[in-house]
Design a protein around this motif. Structure first.
Motif, short mmCIF file in Angstrom:
data_model
loop_
_atom_site.label_atom_id
_atom_site.label_comp_id
_atom_site.label_asym_id
_atom_site.label_seq_id
_atom_site.Cartn_x
_atom_site.Cartn_y
_atom_site.Cartn_z
N GLU A 100 37.76 -23.23 -51.36
CA GLU A 100 37.42 -24.04 -52.52
C GLU A 100 38.49 -23.83 -53.59
O GLU A 100 38.66 -22.70 -54.07
CB GLU A 100 36.04 -23.69 -53.06
CG GLU A 100 35.62 -24.55 -54.23
CD GLU A 100 34.22 -24.22 -54.72
OE1 GLU A 100 33.42 -25.16 -54.80
OE2 GLU A 100 33.94 -23.03 -55.01
N LYS A 101 39.20 -24.88 -53.89
CA LYS A 101 40.25 -24.85 -54.91
C LYS A 101 41.26 -23.74 -54.62
O LYS A 101 41.61 -22.94 -55.50
CB LYS A 101 39.63 -24.69 -56.30
CG LYS A 101 38.75 -25.84 -56.69
CD LYS A 101 38.13 -25.65 -58.06
CE LYS A 101 37.19 -26.81 -58.34
NZ LYS A 101 36.38 -26.58 -59.52
N ASP A 102 41.67 -23.68 -53.36
CA ASP A 102 42.68 -22.72 -52.90
C ASP A 102 42.25 -21.26 -53.02
O ASP A 102 43.09 -20.37 -53.06
CB ASP A 102 44.02 -22.95 -53.62
CG ASP A 102 44.62 -24.29 -53.26
OD1 ASP A 102 44.47 -24.72 -52.10
OD2 ASP A 102 45.23 -24.92 -54.15
N GLN A 103 40.97 -21.03 -53.09
CA GLN A 103 40.43 -19.67 -53.01
C GLN A 103 39.52 -19.61 -51.79
O GLN A 103 38.72 -20.53 -51.55
CB GLN A 103 39.65 -19.30 -54.26
CG GLN A 103 40.51 -19.03 -55.46
CD GLN A 103 39.70 -18.38 -56.58
OE1 GLN A 103 38.50 -18.58 -56.70
NE2 GLN A 103 40.38 -17.61 -57.40
N ILE A 104 39.65 -18.53 -51.03
CA ILE A 104 38.85 -18.37 -49.83
C ILE A 104 37.65 -17.49 -50.18
O ILE A 104 37.81 -16.35 -50.62
CB ILE A 104 39.67 -17.73 -48.69
CG1 ILE A 104 40.99 -18.49 -48.48
CG2 ILE A 104 38.84 -17.66 -47.41
CD1 ILE A 104 40.86 -19.98 -48.28
N HIS A 105 36.48 -18.05 -49.98
CA HIS A 105 35.23 -17.36 -50.30
C HIS A 105 34.52 -16.95 -49.01
O HIS A 105 34.59 -17.66 -48.00
CB HIS A 105 34.31 -18.28 -51.10
CG HIS A 105 34.90 -18.74 -52.39
ND1 HIS A 105 34.77 -18.04 -53.56
CD2 HIS A 105 35.66 -19.83 -52.67
CE1 HIS A 105 35.41 -18.68 -54.52
NE2 HIS A 105 35.95 -19.77 -54.01
#
Length: 124
Positions: A84-89
């Motif tokens: 999500e938005k270049d962040q990996i959760h």
């Protein structure tokens, strides 16, 4: 339902690979891997990385069935990895909460949450 969630310090593919390796090292097995990104592509939709790892182990299933057969609805437990938005959760289910309505499974659920926490820490 309460879930724990962290942000991975790795990219999507590496996060998934490290989690799969950690699942095995910590004594669980990947029962199923659901690739929502690939499934969406089949219908012409492009999406960022999105995968669910369903994890458990037969030795824990045995404990579940011996204590409360009705709790067989709960496993496998899930790790949800998404971009999500270049962040990996990475989100993980709470075993204590999921098993709370069943008899004799609190100790197992606490152990499972500890294992899941250590798995998630492999990418934190």
């Amino acid at each position: 339902m309460k879930m724990k969630e962290i942000t991975s310090k790795f990219g999507f593919k590496q996060t998934v690979e490290l989690l799969e390796k950690s699942v095995d090292e910590k004594g669980l097995k990947v029962v199923s891997a659901i690739d929502a990104q690939a499934n969406l592509r089949k219908i012409g939709v492009e999406a960022g990385g999105n995968k669910i790892l369903e994890v458990f182990h037969p030795k824990f299933a045995k404990e579940v069935f011996e204590n409360d057969l009705r709790a067989g609805i709960v496993p496998p437990l899930r790790l949800y990895i998404y971009d999500e938005k270049d962040q990996i959760h990475v989100a993980v289910q709470n075993a204590v909460e999921l098993f709370s309505q069943y008899n004799g499974l609190r100790d197992l659920a606490v152990r499972l949450d500890e294992i899941l926490d250590s798995i998630v820490k492999s990418v934190k």
